[in-house]
Design an enzyme around this catalytic site. Structure first.
Site, PDB file in Angstrom:
ATOM      1  N   LYS A  55      -7.045  -5.039  -3.136  1.00  0.00           N
ATOM      2  CA  LYS A  55      -7.820  -5.550  -1.999  1.00  0.00           C
ATOM      3  C   LYS A  55      -8.735  -4.454  -1.473  1.00  0.00           C
ATOM      4  CE  LYS A  55      -4.098  -4.276   1.176  1.00  0.00           C
ATOM      5  NZ  LYS A  55      -4.821  -3.270   1.955  1.00  0.00           N
ATOM      6  N   ASP A  97       0.789  -1.251   0.000  1.00  0.00           N
ATOM      7  CA  ASP A  97       0.000   0.000   0.000  1.00  0.00           C
ATOM      8  C   ASP A  97       0.818   1.296   0.000  1.00  0.00           C
ATOM      9  OD1 ASP A  97      -1.916  -1.969   0.219  1.00  0.00           O
ATOM     10  OD2 ASP A  97      -2.867  -1.178   2.029  1.00  0.00           O
ATOM     11  N   CYS A 138      -2.003  -2.700   7.544  1.00  0.00           N
ATOM     12  CA  CYS A 138      -1.925  -3.614   6.398  1.00  0.00           C
ATOM     13  C   CYS A 138      -0.640  -4.431   6.355  1.00  0.00           C
ATOM     14  CB  CYS A 138      -2.190  -2.851   5.113  1.00  0.00           C
ATOM     15  SG  CYS A 138      -3.933  -2.329   5.027  1.00  0.00           S
TER      16      CYS A 138
HETATM   17  C1  VGL Z   1      -4.680   0.715   5.674  1.00  0.00           C
HETATM   18  C2  VGL Z   1      -6.281   1.564   7.064  1.00  0.00           C
HETATM   19  C3  VGL Z   1      -7.233   1.446   6.089  1.00  0.00           C
HETATM   20  C4  VGL Z   1      -3.252   0.324   5.462  1.00  0.00           C
HETATM   21  C5  VGL Z   1      -5.629   0.580   4.678  1.00  0.00           C
HETATM   22  O1  VGL Z   1      -2.807   0.264   4.294  1.00  0.00           O
HETATM   23  O2  VGL Z   1      -2.553   0.091   6.478  1.00  0.00           O
HETATM   24  N1  VGL Z   1      -5.021   1.202   6.861  1.00  0.00           N
HETATM   25  N2  VGL Z   1      -6.900   0.955   4.900  1.00  0.00           N
END
Ligand code: VGL
Ligand code: ZN
Length: 226
Positions: free
Chosen positions: A126, A24, A171
Site C-alpha cells: 500500500k 507494517d 496504520c
Molecule cells: C505509517 C506513517 C506513515 C504506519 C506508515 O505504518 O503506521 N505511519 N506511513
C-alpha cells in the site's frame, strides 16, 4: 483514554474464518529505521508466536507492507521548506508530514528480519500512489481506492480480523476502523503494537474512536489459554 482503560476480551476460539493482519513490521518503523516507533522491536517475537497459533487453527495470516515511491507526497522532502512531523493537511495526506520511509526496493521497506514472514498467506502492499497516502491496509486515504484486502478476506469467508503491528495510531488504527466499517468483526491485539502519538494525544483519540466504533481489544496471552 489510555491502554489501561480498555475492556479486554476473555476468551477466543480461532477457526478458518479468522485472519491475523500484521501491519507494517518493516525496518523503517523499528528503532534504527527512518520513522522509528518506540519499542517497535519489542512486539515481534510475540507476533511470531501468535501467528503460529493462527496457523495451527487454520486461520489466515496477512502482512501489510508500506511501499512508497521515492517522491511520495507524504514525505516532508516533497514539500520545499517543510520538515518531518510538520503539520500538513491535503486531500489524502496528513495530518503531519513524514521522513522519507519505506521506499520501494530499499532496505527500510523490507520486513524486519526478526519477523517470521514464511508463515504468511498473503502480502498486501500500500502507499504506491505518490499523491495519496494509505494508512489502512484496506483503503487509501481517499477512502475509496481499494488495496484488495477486503476482497481477499471475503472470498475466503473470513468474518473476524485480528490486527497488530505498527503503528498503533496510524496504520493499525486505520486498518481496524476500515475493517469494521467494511463489515468485519475487529479485534485489536493491544500489547502487540506501539504508537507514534504525533500530534500529541493521537493514541488516546485513536483508542477512544475504536472503542466507540465497536472494535474489541485483547492481549496476546488469550491465544495461549485455550
Ligand atoms: C505509517 C506513517 C506513515 C504506519 C506508515 O505504518 O503506521 N505511519 N506511513
Ligand atoms: Zn508510509
Amino acid at each position: 483514554m489510555e491502554i489501561s482503560d480498555l475492556k479486554l476480551e476473555k476468551k477466543i476460539t480461532l477457526s478458518r474464518s479468522d485472519a491475523l493482519i500484521i501491519v507494517d513490521v518493516q525496518n523503517d518503523f523499528i528503532p534504527g529505521g527512518a520513522l522509528p516507533v518506540e519499542g517497535g522491536n519489542e512486539i515481534i517475537d510475540g507476533i511470531n508466536r501468535v501467528s503460529k497459533v493462527f496457523k495451527e487453527n487454520r486461520a489466515r495470516i496477512v502482512l501489510t507492507q508500506d511501499w512508497h515511491p521515492p517522491n511520495h507526497k507524504s514525505f516532508a522532502s516533497a514539500h520545499p521548506g517543510k520538515n518531518p512531523f510538520d503539520e500538513y493537511s491535503a486531500e489524502g495526506i496528513g495530518p503531519v508530514l513524514w521522513p522519507d520511509h519505506c521506499i520501494q526496493g530499499q532496505k527500510g521497506a523490507e520486513f524486519s528480519p526478526q519477523l517470521n514472514t514464511d508463515i504468511a498467506d498473503a502480502i498486501i502492499r500500500k502507499g504506491m500512489n505518490p499523491e495519496i497516502d494509505s494508512y489502512s491496509g484496506f483503503l487509501e486515504n481517499d477512502k475509496k481506492s481499494e488495496t484488495g484486502l477486503a476482497g481477499y478476506l471475503k472470498s475466503l469467508k473470513i468474518d473476524r480480523i485480528f490486527v497488530c503491528g505498527l503503528a498503533l495510531d496510524y496504520c493499525v488504527y486505520f486498518t481496524a476502523m476500515d475493517g469494521k466499517n467494511l463489515g468485519f468483526e475487529v479485534y485489536y491485539i493491544i500489547d502487540l503494537t506501539r504508537g507514534i502519538d504525533d500530534p500529541p494525544g493521537n493514541i488516546s483519540r485513536a483508542l477512544e474512536n475504536m472503542t466507540q466504533n465497536g472494535i474489541k481489544f485483547l492481549k496476546a496471552d488469550i491465544f495461549y489459554n485455550f
